[in-house]
Scaffold this motif. Structure first.
Motif, PDB file in Angstrom:
ATOM      1  N   THR A   1       0.830  -1.209   0.000  1.00 32.35           N
ATOM      2  CA  THR A   1       0.000   0.000   0.000  1.00 32.35           C
ATOM      3  C   THR A   1       0.868   1.263   0.000  1.00 32.35           C
ATOM      4  O   THR A   1       0.575   2.230  -0.723  1.00 32.35           O
ATOM      5  CB  THR A   1      -0.920  -0.008   1.231  1.00 32.35           C
ATOM      6  OG1 THR A   1      -1.739  -1.179   1.201  1.00 32.35           O
ATOM      7  CG2 THR A   1      -1.817   1.220   1.247  1.00 32.35           C
TER       8      THR A   1
ATOM      9  N   ARG B   1       2.228   1.728  -3.495  1.00 31.38           N
ATOM     10  CA  ARG B   1       1.175   2.273  -4.358  1.00 31.38           C
ATOM     11  C   ARG B   1       0.998   3.768  -4.115  1.00 31.38           C
ATOM     12  O   ARG B   1       0.915   4.569  -5.061  1.00 31.38           O
ATOM     13  CB  ARG B   1      -0.148   1.548  -4.072  1.00 31.38           C
ATOM     14  CG  ARG B   1      -1.344   2.104  -4.857  1.00 31.38           C
ATOM     15  CD  ARG B   1      -2.646   1.782  -4.169  1.00 31.38           C
ATOM     16  NE  ARG B   1      -2.747   2.441  -2.869  1.00 31.38           N
ATOM     17  CZ  ARG B   1      -3.668   2.124  -1.962  1.00 31.38           C
ATOM     18  NH1 ARG B   1      -4.532   1.142  -2.188  1.00 31.38           N
ATOM     19  NH2 ARG B   1      -3.707   2.783  -0.802  1.00 31.38           N
ATOM     20  N   ASP B   2       0.935   4.166  -2.842  1.00 33.29           N
ATOM     21  CA  ASP B   2       0.717   5.576  -2.520  1.00 33.29           C
ATOM     22  C   ASP B   2       1.885   6.441  -2.989  1.00 33.29           C
ATOM     23  O   ASP B   2       1.689   7.569  -3.462  1.00 33.29           O
ATOM     24  CB  ASP B   2       0.515   5.734  -1.014  1.00 33.29           C
ATOM     25  CG  ASP B   2      -0.786   5.108  -0.517  1.00 33.29           C
ATOM     26  OD1 ASP B   2      -1.639   4.761  -1.362  1.00 33.29           O
ATOM     27  OD2 ASP B   2      -0.926   4.952   0.708  1.00 33.29           O
TER      28      ASP B   2
ATOM     29  N   LEU C   1       3.848   5.912  -5.583  1.00 36.91           N
ATOM     30  CA  LEU C   1       3.752   6.049  -7.038  1.00 36.91           C
ATOM     31  C   LEU C   1       2.611   6.990  -7.420  1.00 36.91           C
ATOM     32  O   LEU C   1       2.746   7.796  -8.353  1.00 36.91           O
ATOM     33  CB  LEU C   1       3.568   4.675  -7.674  1.00 36.91           C
ATOM     34  CG  LEU C   1       4.775   3.735  -7.542  1.00 36.91           C
ATOM     35  CD1 LEU C   1       4.397   2.321  -7.948  1.00 36.91           C
ATOM     36  CD2 LEU C   1       5.945   4.236  -8.385  1.00 36.91           C
ATOM     37  N   ASP C   2       1.515   6.898  -6.709  1.00 36.22           N
ATOM     38  CA  ASP C   2       0.378   7.784  -6.989  1.00 36.22           C
ATOM     39  C   ASP C   2       0.750   9.242  -6.713  1.00 36.22           C
ATOM     40  O   ASP C   2       0.424  10.144  -7.512  1.00 36.22           O
ATOM     41  CB  ASP C   2      -0.814   7.349  -6.128  1.00 36.22           C
ATOM     42  CG  ASP C   2      -2.052   8.172  -6.410  1.00 36.22           C
ATOM     43  OD1 ASP C   2      -2.601   8.074  -7.531  1.00 36.22           O
ATOM     44  OD2 ASP C   2      -2.484   8.930  -5.505  1.00 36.22           O
ATOM     45  N   THR C   3       1.449   9.483  -5.614  1.00 36.91           N
ATOM     46  CA  THR C   3       1.860  10.844  -5.264  1.00 36.91           C
ATOM     47  C   THR C   3       2.789  11.433  -6.322  1.00 36.91           C
ATOM     48  O   THR C   3       2.730  12.638  -6.625  1.00 36.91           O
ATOM     49  CB  THR C   3       2.552  10.843  -3.888  1.00 36.91           C
ATOM     50  OG1 THR C   3       1.616  10.404  -2.902  1.00 36.91           O
ATOM     51  CG2 THR C   3       3.068  12.226  -3.530  1.00 36.91           C
TER      52      THR C   3
ATOM     53  N   ARG D   1       0.041   6.786 -13.304  1.00 35.28           N
ATOM     54  CA  ARG D   1      -1.372   6.540 -13.590  1.00 35.28           C
ATOM     55  C   ARG D   1      -1.838   5.212 -12.994  1.00 35.28           C
ATOM     56  O   ARG D   1      -1.120   4.215 -13.033  1.00 35.28           O
ATOM     57  CB  ARG D   1      -1.636   6.493 -15.101  1.00 35.28           C
ATOM     58  CG  ARG D   1      -1.262   7.759 -15.838  1.00 35.28           C
ATOM     59  CD  ARG D   1      -1.790   7.728 -17.273  1.00 35.28           C
ATOM     60  NE  ARG D   1      -1.376   6.555 -18.027  1.00 35.28           N
ATOM     61  CZ  ARG D   1      -0.210   6.455 -18.671  1.00 35.28           C
ATOM     62  NH1 ARG D   1       0.670   7.448 -18.592  1.00 35.28           N
ATOM     63  NH2 ARG D   1       0.092   5.373 -19.359  1.00 35.28           N
ATOM     64  N   ASN D   2      -3.065   5.224 -12.493  1.00 35.08           N
ATOM     65  CA  ASN D   2      -3.759   4.004 -12.086  1.00 35.08           C
ATOM     66  C   ASN D   2      -2.920   3.158 -11.136  1.00 35.08           C
ATOM     67  O   ASN D   2      -2.843   1.926 -11.270  1.00 35.08           O
ATOM     68  CB  ASN D   2      -4.139   3.175 -13.332  1.00 35.08           C
ATOM     69  CG  ASN D   2      -5.116   2.048 -12.987  1.00 35.08           C
ATOM     70  OD1 ASN D   2      -5.904   2.163 -12.044  1.00 35.08           O
ATOM     71  ND2 ASN D   2      -5.052   0.960 -13.736  1.00 35.08           N
ATOM     72  N   ALA D   3      -2.310   3.795 -10.173  1.00 32.52           N
ATOM     73  CA  ALA D   3      -1.551   3.039  -9.174  1.00 32.52           C
ATOM     74  C   ALA D   3      -2.531   2.281  -8.285  1.00 32.52           C
ATOM     75  O   ALA D   3      -3.442   2.866  -7.701  1.00 32.52           O
ATOM     76  CB  ALA D   3      -0.692   3.977  -8.337  1.00 32.52           C
ATOM     77  N   HIS D   4      -2.346   0.985  -8.181  1.00 32.46           N
ATOM     78  CA  HIS D   4      -3.283   0.167  -7.412  1.00 32.46           C
ATOM     79  C   HIS D   4      -2.604  -1.111  -6.932  1.00 32.46           C
ATOM     80  O   HIS D   4      -1.547  -1.495  -7.443  1.00 32.46           O
ATOM     81  CB  HIS D   4      -4.516  -0.184  -8.246  1.00 32.46           C
ATOM     82  CG  HIS D   4      -4.232  -1.070  -9.413  1.00 32.46           C
ATOM     83  ND1 HIS D   4      -3.663  -0.602 -10.595  1.00 32.46           N
ATOM     84  CD2 HIS D   4      -4.415  -2.408  -9.592  1.00 32.46           C
ATOM     85  CE1 HIS D   4      -3.536  -1.604 -11.447  1.00 32.46           C
ATOM     86  NE2 HIS D   4      -3.964  -2.714 -10.855  1.00 32.46           N
TER      87      HIS D   4
ATOM     88  N   ALA E   1       1.384   0.329 -11.738  1.00 35.58           N
ATOM     89  CA  ALA E   1       1.161   1.730 -12.110  1.00 35.58           C
ATOM     90  C   ALA E   1       1.819   1.958 -13.462  1.00 35.58           C
ATOM     91  O   ALA E   1       2.753   1.230 -13.835  1.00 35.58           O
ATOM     92  CB  ALA E   1       1.732   2.681 -11.070  1.00 35.58           C
TER      93      ALA E   1
END
Length: 435
Positions: free
Chosen positions: A38, A41-42, A44-46, A50-53, A211
């Motif tokens: 998690t 994922r966070d 990479l999202d920050t 795209r579409n980090a999950h 991602a």
């Protein structure tokens, strides 16, 4: 070229490395592994990927209890090897030395406990994995397995047993330090000893982080690492550093001025340490033609010289050498096969994949798979340098025309020629139809 200076002063990767090691236990299927997935994922999202999950999947879980070796002199220190079954055996101790194939052929292991070194002597032409030694001992009739570290420091080694077909190994298995192993061999070879393992083996959930960055092209570069680690240490080198490097590369690719020519899919796997479960699943889900190449980071910060296993893909070797020449930086290139990390399920399908680790002059794992795999062994400079070189490699591969595939039969032939096939068959890891 401003991205080079920015990467050399960035703390994004190092910050993520500290975040992962501070979790503690990241064993496959544990709450700590899920926290690490998690957090990745966070991160990479920050950064703007795209579409980090995270996508979860089920695995055979394993939770450590107590373990013991009892001798006539008393109880000695040991730790269970993950996916060892619970159980207790009482049998003669047989010293199998370095655990070379001939050592098992020469030993009388029927109904015995095998004592085997983690090391491989310099004169031997290939590395022998722990699981190969375990299953050769089992095949020879051993009812217990004691894995002794080859490195000094009173550090017992860990590392999983089990196969895809039978996730729990058939006989109890423990690790002991080099010093304890030497004492066992000297004082108790031939004596009856007791080896016991207590553990829990529930079903569990691991996961994979995905991602994307760059243009939405059909074919992608896969930039990968594994997030899980063994439960006895921080797992800094193996493999928080690899995942932290992937995060730093993602930051650099997103921030620099030049646009990527091809999509980069970031995939950070769980459950690598228990048989490459995350990457095997991913390789089964993906059409191989959708992958341009795989760059897998595992053990990248042990030393400043990166080591590249290119698996007979000449175009990968050429790309690595172009980057090394461009930066006038040493690179250790090994075109041989290496079937022991998350790139391997892709290589077995003929997909160009490079395993990136470190060449620090140590044939073994160094601090890896012991309690000493901690953050203090690493340097920010090493992570930053590696991220610069691997950013350039990913960019080079993204701008290359379609990378030539290899016929899996040719990969199998390489494994035979490099004396790796017999060991993979012994561990149930032979993925080819050829015999």
């Amino acid at each position: 070229m401003n991205w080079i200076g920015e990467t050399f002063t960035s703390d994004v990767g190092w910050g993520h490395l500290k975040r992962l090691v501070d979790i503690g236990n990241r064993m496959a299927g544990s709450p700590g592994e899920h926290e690490a997935l998690t957090a990745t994922r966070d991160a990479l999202d920050t950064l703007g990927a795209r579409n980090a999950h995270v996508e979860d999947f089920g695995i055979q879980g394993w939770i450590r209890g107590s373990s013991r070796i009892e001798t006539a002199d008393g109880v000695v220190d040991c730790i269970a090897l993950p996916r060892s079954p619970a159980g207790t055996v009482e049998a003669p101790l047989v010293d199998c030395g370095d655990g070379l194939p001939d050592d098992f052929a020469d030993a009388d292991l029927e109904g015995a406990v095998a004592l085997v070194s983690a090391g491989v002597p310099d004169y031997y032409d290939r590395f022998i994995h722990r699981r190969e030694k375990y299953y050769r001992a089992v095949e020879a009739g051993a009812v217990g397995f004691v894995f002794r570290n080859h490195a000094s420091g009173c550090l017992a080694p860990t590392g999983s047993v089990g196969t895809d077909a039978d996730p729990l190994g058939p006989v109890p298995a423990v690790g002991v330090s080099r010093e304890v192993g030497a004492r066992l061999a000297r004082r108790h070879a031939g004596d009856t000893v007791t080896v016991g393992v207590d553990c829990e083996t529930p079903r569990a959930e691991s996961g994979v982080v995905r991602a994307d960055i760059g243009p939405d092209t059909d074919r992608a570069i896969y930039l990968t690492s594994h997030v899980d680690a063994h439960d006895i240490a921080e797992g800094a080198v193996d493999n928080a550093a690899g995942t932290a490097t992937v995060v730093e590369i993602a930051r650099t690719l997103l921030d620099r001025d030049a646009a990527l020519d091809r999509r980069v899919r970031i995939v950070c796997f769980g459950a690598e340490e228990v048989g490459l479960q995350g990457s095997k699943r991913e390789a089964d889900l993906i059409d191989p033609d959708d992958i341009q190449a795989v760059v897998n980071c595992d053990g990248v910060c042990r030393g400043r010289t990166l080591q590249y296993y290119t698996h007979g893909f000449d175009a990968l070797t050429a790309a690595v050498e172009r980057v090394a020449d461009r930066f006038d930086h040493p690179a250790s290139v090994r075109p041989t096969q290496h079937p022991h990390s998350d790139h391997w399920p892709f290589v077995a399908r003929g997909v160009p994949a490079v395993l990136v680790s470190s060449d620090d002059g140590d044939r073994g794992r160094g601090w890896g798979h012991t309690r000493a795999d901690t953050l203090d062994k690493l340097e920010r400079r090493t992570l930053r340098e590696g991220a610069i070189l691997l950013t350039a490699l990913v960019d080079d591969l993204a701008s290359t025309d379609r990378m030539p595939r290899r016929d899996p039969d040719d990969i199998a032939a390489d494994l035979d020629a490099q004396d790796l096939a017999a060991g993979m068959r012994a561990t149930g890891d032979w993925p080819f139809s050829t015999e």
